[in-house]
Design a protein around this motif. Sequence first.
Motif, short mmCIF file in Angstrom:
data_model
loop_
_atom_site.label_atom_id
_atom_site.label_comp_id
_atom_site.label_asym_id
_atom_site.label_seq_id
_atom_site.Cartn_x
_atom_site.Cartn_y
_atom_site.Cartn_z
N LYS A 135 -4.95 -1.31 -7.28
CA LYS A 135 -5.74 -2.52 -7.00
C LYS A 135 -6.33 -2.48 -5.60
CE LYS A 135 -3.65 -6.40 -6.06
NZ LYS A 135 -2.87 -7.67 -6.17
N GLU A 136 -5.54 -2.09 -4.62
CA GLU A 136 -6.04 -2.03 -3.24
C GLU A 136 -7.08 -0.92 -3.09
OE1 GLU A 136 -5.45 -4.45 -1.22
OE2 GLU A 136 -4.27 -5.25 -2.88
N TYR A 137 -6.90 0.17 -3.79
CA TYR A 137 -7.86 1.28 -3.78
C TYR A 137 -9.21 0.81 -4.34
CZ TYR A 137 -9.79 5.84 -5.31
OH TYR A 137 -10.58 6.94 -5.54
N VAL A 138 -9.18 0.15 -5.49
CA VAL A 138 -10.42 -0.33 -6.10
C VAL A 138 -11.06 -1.40 -5.23
CG1 VAL A 138 -11.40 -1.52 -8.10
CG2 VAL A 138 -9.67 0.26 -8.43
N ARG A 139 -10.27 -2.31 -4.69
CA ARG A 139 -10.80 -3.34 -3.81
C ARG A 139 -11.53 -2.71 -2.61
NH1 ARG A 139 -8.59 -8.35 -3.20
NH2 ARG A 139 -6.50 -7.58 -3.71
N SER A 140 -10.92 -1.70 -2.03
CA SER A 140 -11.53 -1.05 -0.87
C SER A 140 -12.85 -0.40 -1.24
CB SER A 140 -10.56 -0.02 -0.28
OG SER A 140 -11.13 0.62 0.85
N LEU A 141 -12.90 0.28 -2.38
CA LEU A 141 -14.14 0.91 -2.82
C LEU A 141 -15.24 -0.13 -3.04
CD1 LEU A 141 -12.86 3.62 -5.33
CD2 LEU A 141 -13.90 4.02 -3.09
N LEU A 142 -14.89 -1.22 -3.67
CA LEU A 142 -15.88 -2.26 -3.95
C LEU A 142 -16.41 -2.89 -2.66
CD1 LEU A 142 -14.19 -4.00 -7.00
CD2 LEU A 142 -16.28 -2.61 -7.04
N GLU A 143 -15.58 -2.95 -1.65
CA GLU A 143 -15.98 -3.58 -0.39
C GLU A 143 -16.74 -2.64 0.53
OE1 GLU A 143 -12.32 -4.97 1.21
OE2 GLU A 143 -12.26 -6.78 -0.04
N THR A 144 -16.59 -1.33 0.33
CA THR A 144 -17.12 -0.39 1.32
C THR A 144 -18.19 0.55 0.81
OG1 THR A 144 -15.35 1.22 0.86
CG2 THR A 144 -14.94 -0.42 2.60
N GLN A 145 -18.44 0.61 -0.50
CA GLN A 145 -19.45 1.55 -0.99
C GLN A 145 -20.30 0.89 -2.06
OE1 GLN A 145 -18.93 3.62 -4.33
NE2 GLN A 145 -17.96 1.66 -4.77
N PRO A 146 -21.54 1.40 -2.27
CA PRO A 146 -22.50 0.69 -3.11
C PRO A 146 -22.49 1.09 -4.57
CG PRO A 146 -23.59 2.51 -2.00
CD PRO A 146 -22.15 2.53 -1.54
#
Length: 264
Positions: A135-146
Amino acid sequence: MKIATWNVNSIRTRQDHVCQWLTANPVDVLCLQETKVVDEQFPRSRFEDLGYHLYVSGQKSYNGVALFSRKPLEAVTVGFTGVLTPEEVGELDGQKRLITGILDGVRIINLYVPNGAEVGSEKYEYKLSWLKLLKEYVRSLLETQPHELCICGDFNIAPDDRDIHNPKNKDKHIMASPAERQALEEVLALGLGDAFRKFTQDGGHFSWWDYRHGGFSRNRGWRIDHHYLTPKLYEAATRCRIDVEPRKLEKPSDHAPVIVEFES
């Protein structure tokens, strides 16, 4: 674009099946789980001869994930480390369970979620910890890459009762317990949709059947292999299906491929 996920339960044992399937189903990307082989011993040449670029992350006898792609992938990485800090990841990258790469603006995340063995066991707690980190991995990707995300693989979780041939006593059964389902729901709540359920609402469609007790012949299966998509990619999906034909072969994997298709 066509993306398939398939737990092959040993790529060296099942390489003929995979080659035959790819010849008949030339998908753009094939995501494999449970390859069960170290990288140096992965049978690369047969798949490269079919025109695929291979990206592998394996270990001896257990786990292992791989990406086969018609076109070269960009930004291929393995594990949680690199998106999350080593302190956040801890020991959870010790097993080879996650590989990702980008194709035509879509980040494909291929994963093999721990099985968990038995509700309440140490392996069960490991599974819940792994899902929390996912969950934290996916959250980080969604917040930092397009990029849009296609998160696919063997999740070892049946999302609801339609996904089990017999949901009796499901609350005490691994792959269907409330804590596992809740952990998956928390990942999906970040904005992901189940591609298969976009097109098929009824039950009785499974991607895994136990080798024992005539599981496949009696269709006593579970739907535990999934494609989860971010909103724009979900809208672009035109089909998602489970191909049961490889499960009919001699000495098959206990899983079937699941394929999602998108409009160009």
